[in-house]
Scaffold this motif. Sequence first.
Motif, PDB file in Angstrom:
ATOM      1  N   MET A  37     -18.036   7.488  -4.174  1.00  0.00           N
ATOM      2  CA  MET A  37     -16.843   7.173  -4.923  1.00  0.00           C
ATOM      3  C   MET A  37     -15.730   6.827  -3.933  1.00  0.00           C
ATOM      4  SD  MET A  37     -14.714   9.574  -7.626  1.00  0.00           S
ATOM      5  CE  MET A  37     -16.180   9.898  -8.541  1.00  0.00           C
ATOM      6  N   LEU A  38     -15.125   5.682  -4.153  1.00  0.00           N
ATOM      7  CA  LEU A  38     -14.040   5.246  -3.275  1.00  0.00           C
ATOM      8  C   LEU A  38     -12.728   5.942  -3.646  1.00  0.00           C
ATOM      9  CD1 LEU A  38     -14.758   1.430  -3.061  1.00  0.00           C
ATOM     10  CD2 LEU A  38     -15.233   3.183  -1.364  1.00  0.00           C
ATOM     11  N   GLU A  39     -11.907   6.182  -2.630  1.00  0.00           N
ATOM     12  CA  GLU A  39     -10.619   6.829  -2.816  1.00  0.00           C
ATOM     13  C   GLU A  39      -9.509   5.908  -2.312  1.00  0.00           C
ATOM     14  OE1 GLU A  39     -10.434  10.804  -1.274  1.00  0.00           O
ATOM     15  OE2 GLU A  39     -12.535  11.162  -1.743  1.00  0.00           O
ATOM     16  N   TYR A  40      -8.419   5.867  -3.064  1.00  0.00           N
ATOM     17  CA  TYR A  40      -7.282   5.023  -2.706  1.00  0.00           C
ATOM     18  C   TYR A  40      -6.005   5.852  -2.736  1.00  0.00           C
ATOM     19  CZ  TYR A  40     -10.565   1.274  -3.607  1.00  0.00           C
ATOM     20  OH  TYR A  40     -11.665   0.453  -3.583  1.00  0.00           O
ATOM     21  N   ILE A  41      -5.103   5.557  -1.817  1.00  0.00           N
ATOM     22  CA  ILE A  41      -3.808   6.232  -1.768  1.00  0.00           C
ATOM     23  C   ILE A  41      -2.756   5.321  -2.387  1.00  0.00           C
ATOM     24  CG2 ILE A  41      -2.004   7.164  -0.274  1.00  0.00           C
ATOM     25  CD1 ILE A  41      -4.256   7.845   1.729  1.00  0.00           C
ATOM     26  N   ILE A  42      -2.033   5.868  -3.352  1.00  0.00           N
ATOM     27  CA  ILE A  42      -0.951   5.150  -4.023  1.00  0.00           C
ATOM     28  C   ILE A  42       0.351   5.857  -3.643  1.00  0.00           C
ATOM     29  CG2 ILE A  42      -0.041   4.303  -6.211  1.00  0.00           C
ATOM     30  CD1 ILE A  42      -2.977   3.454  -5.656  1.00  0.00           C
ATOM     31  N   THR A  43       1.291   5.114  -3.096  1.00  0.00           N
ATOM     32  CA  THR A  43       2.584   5.682  -2.725  1.00  0.00           C
ATOM     33  C   THR A  43       3.605   5.321  -3.787  1.00  0.00           C
ATOM     34  OG1 THR A  43       2.034   5.435  -0.387  1.00  0.00           O
ATOM     35  CG2 THR A  43       4.346   5.778  -0.925  1.00  0.00           C
ATOM     36  N   LEU A  44       4.278   6.345  -4.297  1.00  0.00           N
ATOM     37  CA  LEU A  44       5.327   6.163  -5.290  1.00  0.00           C
ATOM     38  C   LEU A  44       6.657   6.530  -4.638  1.00  0.00           C
ATOM     39  CD1 LEU A  44       3.517   8.005  -8.203  1.00  0.00           C
ATOM     40  CD2 LEU A  44       3.567   5.562  -7.793  1.00  0.00           C
ATOM     41  N   VAL A  45       7.587   5.580  -4.610  1.00  0.00           N
ATOM     42  CA  VAL A  45       8.873   5.782  -3.941  1.00  0.00           C
ATOM     43  C   VAL A  45       9.997   5.539  -4.943  1.00  0.00           C
ATOM     44  CG1 VAL A  45      10.368   5.002  -2.061  1.00  0.00           C
ATOM     45  CG2 VAL A  45       7.891   5.032  -1.744  1.00  0.00           C
ATOM     46  N   TRP A  46      10.956   6.449  -4.959  1.00  0.00           N
ATOM     47  CA  TRP A  46      12.118   6.304  -5.836  1.00  0.00           C
ATOM     48  C   TRP A  46      13.130   5.372  -5.192  1.00  0.00           C
ATOM     49  CZ3 TRP A  46      13.572   6.700 -10.599  1.00  0.00           C
ATOM     50  CH2 TRP A  46      14.917   6.737 -10.933  1.00  0.00           C
ATOM     51  N   ASP A  47      13.545   4.334  -5.919  1.00  0.00           N
ATOM     52  CA  ASP A  47      14.593   3.420  -5.475  1.00  0.00           C
ATOM     53  C   ASP A  47      15.874   3.826  -6.206  1.00  0.00           C
ATOM     54  OD1 ASP A  47      16.447   1.306  -5.212  1.00  0.00           O
ATOM     55  OD2 ASP A  47      14.863  -0.191  -5.090  1.00  0.00           O
ATOM     56  N   VAL A  84      14.490   3.171 -10.276  1.00  0.00           N
ATOM     57  CA  VAL A  84      13.083   3.014 -10.679  1.00  0.00           C
ATOM     58  C   VAL A  84      12.163   3.609  -9.620  1.00  0.00           C
ATOM     59  CG1 VAL A  84      13.442   0.907 -12.046  1.00  0.00           C
ATOM     60  CG2 VAL A  84      12.875   0.721  -9.619  1.00  0.00           C
ATOM     61  N   TRP A  85      10.980   4.009 -10.065  1.00  0.00           N
ATOM     62  CA  TRP A  85       9.900   4.371  -9.157  1.00  0.00           C
ATOM     63  C   TRP A  85       9.118   3.101  -8.852  1.00  0.00           C
ATOM     64  CZ3 TRP A  85       9.154   8.890  -6.780  1.00  0.00           C
ATOM     65  CH2 TRP A  85       9.783  10.031  -7.296  1.00  0.00           C
ATOM     66  N   ILE A  86       8.689   2.953  -7.605  1.00  0.00           N
ATOM     67  CA  ILE A  86       7.908   1.789  -7.181  1.00  0.00           C
ATOM     68  C   ILE A  86       6.573   2.289  -6.646  1.00  0.00           C
ATOM     69  CG2 ILE A  86       7.786  -0.173  -5.602  1.00  0.00           C
ATOM     70  CD1 ILE A  86      10.898  -0.104  -5.586  1.00  0.00           C
ATOM     71  N   ALA A  87       5.490   1.676  -7.111  1.00  0.00           N
ATOM     72  CA  ALA A  87       4.141   2.033  -6.671  1.00  0.00           C
ATOM     73  C   ALA A  87       3.588   0.918  -5.796  1.00  0.00           C
ATOM     74  CB  ALA A  87       3.219   2.243  -7.863  1.00  0.00           C
TER      75      ALA A  87
END
Length: 72
Positions: free
Chosen positions: A1-11, A16-19
């Motif tokens: 199973m592949l794993e991915y990192i998603i970064t969520l940053v508040w602007d 808004v949150w940005i992914a």
Amino acid sequence: MLEYIITLVWDDEASVWIAESEDIPGLILESASFDTLVERVKNAVPELLELSGNANSPVKLHFKAERLAIVA
């Protein structure tokens, strides 16, 4: 199973949150709601992976959030 990192940053300026993800080409989404953004990412990732030729199901998504707060 592949794993991915998603970064969520508040602007703070845009409120808004940005992914984004270095692992998933084309993933750039935003939302005023953190939970809504997570759901949007979960819906978009399979399609983006298919378009990039990396379709594997299921995948693990690691969400990492960043928000800067200045307090006195």
